[in-house]
Design a protein around this motif. Structure first.
Motif, mmCIF file in Angstrom:
data_model
loop_
_atom_site.group_PDB
_atom_site.id
_atom_site.type_symbol
_atom_site.label_atom_id
_atom_site.label_comp_id
_atom_site.label_asym_id
_atom_site.label_seq_id
_atom_site.Cartn_x
_atom_site.Cartn_y
_atom_site.Cartn_z
ATOM 1 N N GLU A 1 10.497 -6.390 -1.362
ATOM 2 C CA GLU A 1 11.469 -6.791 -0.337
ATOM 3 C C GLU A 1 12.834 -6.175 -0.631
ATOM 4 N N ILE A 2 13.243 -6.213 -1.888
ATOM 5 C CA ILE A 2 14.540 -5.654 -2.288
ATOM 6 C C ILE A 2 14.535 -4.130 -2.175
ATOM 7 N N GLN A 3 13.420 -3.526 -2.575
ATOM 8 C CA GLN A 3 13.332 -2.065 -2.602
ATOM 9 C C GLN A 3 13.236 -1.444 -1.207
ATOM 10 N N ASP B 1 1.133 -6.517 5.439
ATOM 11 C CA ASP B 1 0.765 -5.123 5.170
ATOM 12 C C ASP B 1 -0.263 -5.020 4.053
ATOM 13 N N LYS B 2 -0.100 -5.834 3.035
ATOM 14 C CA LYS B 2 -0.992 -5.781 1.877
ATOM 15 C C LYS B 2 -2.159 -6.761 1.985
ATOM 16 N N ASN B 3 -2.177 -7.515 3.102
ATOM 17 C CA ASN B 3 -3.271 -8.467 3.339
ATOM 18 C C ASN B 3 -3.480 -9.377 2.126
ATOM 19 N N THR C 1 10.684 -7.615 5.313
ATOM 20 C CA THR C 1 10.631 -9.054 5.101
ATOM 21 C C THR C 1 9.403 -9.393 4.262
ATOM 22 N N GLN C 2 9.439 -10.554 3.644
ATOM 23 C CA GLN C 2 8.291 -10.976 2.842
ATOM 24 C C GLN C 2 7.050 -11.130 3.714
ATOM 25 N N GLN D 1 6.141 -12.387 -7.117
ATOM 26 C CA GLN D 1 7.255 -11.624 -7.674
ATOM 27 C C GLN D 1 7.217 -10.183 -7.184
ATOM 28 N N GLN D 2 6.019 -9.630 -7.061
ATOM 29 C CA GLN D 2 5.877 -8.274 -6.539
ATOM 30 C C GLN D 2 6.385 -8.196 -5.097
ATOM 31 N N VAL D 3 6.072 -9.222 -4.322
ATOM 32 C CA VAL D 3 6.528 -9.267 -2.934
ATOM 33 C C VAL D 3 8.055 -9.265 -2.881
#
Length: 205
Positions: free
Chosen positions: A42-44, A55-57, A48-49, A36-38
């Motif tokens: 993505e919206i903000q 990026d966040k590994n 892309t997912q 959900q955080q992803v």
């Protein structure tokens, strides 16, 4: 050119398949709250997912590739469990493999098909180039980019070493040259180069 798939896809029975984050959850690689955080990021950000996950590994490389394969409806292949085919290596030059980050798995000349592991199986430019170069229809398989890089650097060298070993059976220590050998990297090794390799191998035998 890389094809850009929609955020969701449809399965063969017509049902809508979730996003990349949803697939990672269904495969047990990501928990629902992280997914959900992803989606929120993505919206903000407009990223892309896949970019966010990288990026966040958030997941291992293999898990991400498997999820992408499911999203794009492309078969995944585990290179660690796949033997290299000398025939396939001979068909596709190493320079081409390095340029497009692909690795030839197997070649079936009767059916004119080449199974190709790809870092980006949606890269239509790579597929078209390989098809024109080999005269075979590419059957793309999704694989981890790091494994593809490793296989390119090790399997092509291994294939060359095998060819030189075969050449040793045909020459004696005093011979200066052997017949030109077919080489997967550039097409052919010059006779002088093969003779040099053979001499070095004999010196350390």
């Amino acid at each position: 050119m890389t094809a850009q798939p929609a955020t969701t896809t449809q399965t063969t029975d017509g049902e809508t398949q979730g996003s990349l984050a949803d697939i990672l959850v269904s495969q047990g690689a990501l928990d629902a709250s992280r997914a959900q955080q992803v989606k929120t990021i993505e919206i903000q950000t407009g990223k892309t997912q896949e970019e966010i996950v990288k990026d966040k590994n958030l997941v291992p490389e293999a898990a991400l590739v498997r999820a992408k394969a499911a999203l794009y409806n492309i078969a995944y292949i585990d290179l660690a469990k796949t033997p290299a085919s000398p025939e396939a290596l001979a068909i596709l030059a190493q320079e081409v493999a390095e340029r497009f980050r692909v690795f030839p798995i197997s070649a079936d000349k009767p059916s004119k098909q080449l199974v190709l592991a790809m870092a980006d199986p949606l890269d239509l430019t790579a597929i078209e180039f390989v098809e024109q170069k080999t005269g075979l229809q590419v059957m793309p398989r999704a694989a981890e980019p790091s494994k593809i890089d490793d296989f390119i650097s090790t399997r092509y060298v291994g294939s060359l070493a095998q060819e030189v070993t075969e050449a040793l059976k045909e020459v004696s220590p005093g011979e200066e040259k052997v017949k030109a050998l077919e080489r997967t990297k550039t097409g052919f090794i010059r006779e002088e180069k093969v003779a040099e390799i053979v001499r070095h191998m004999l010196e350390f035998a």
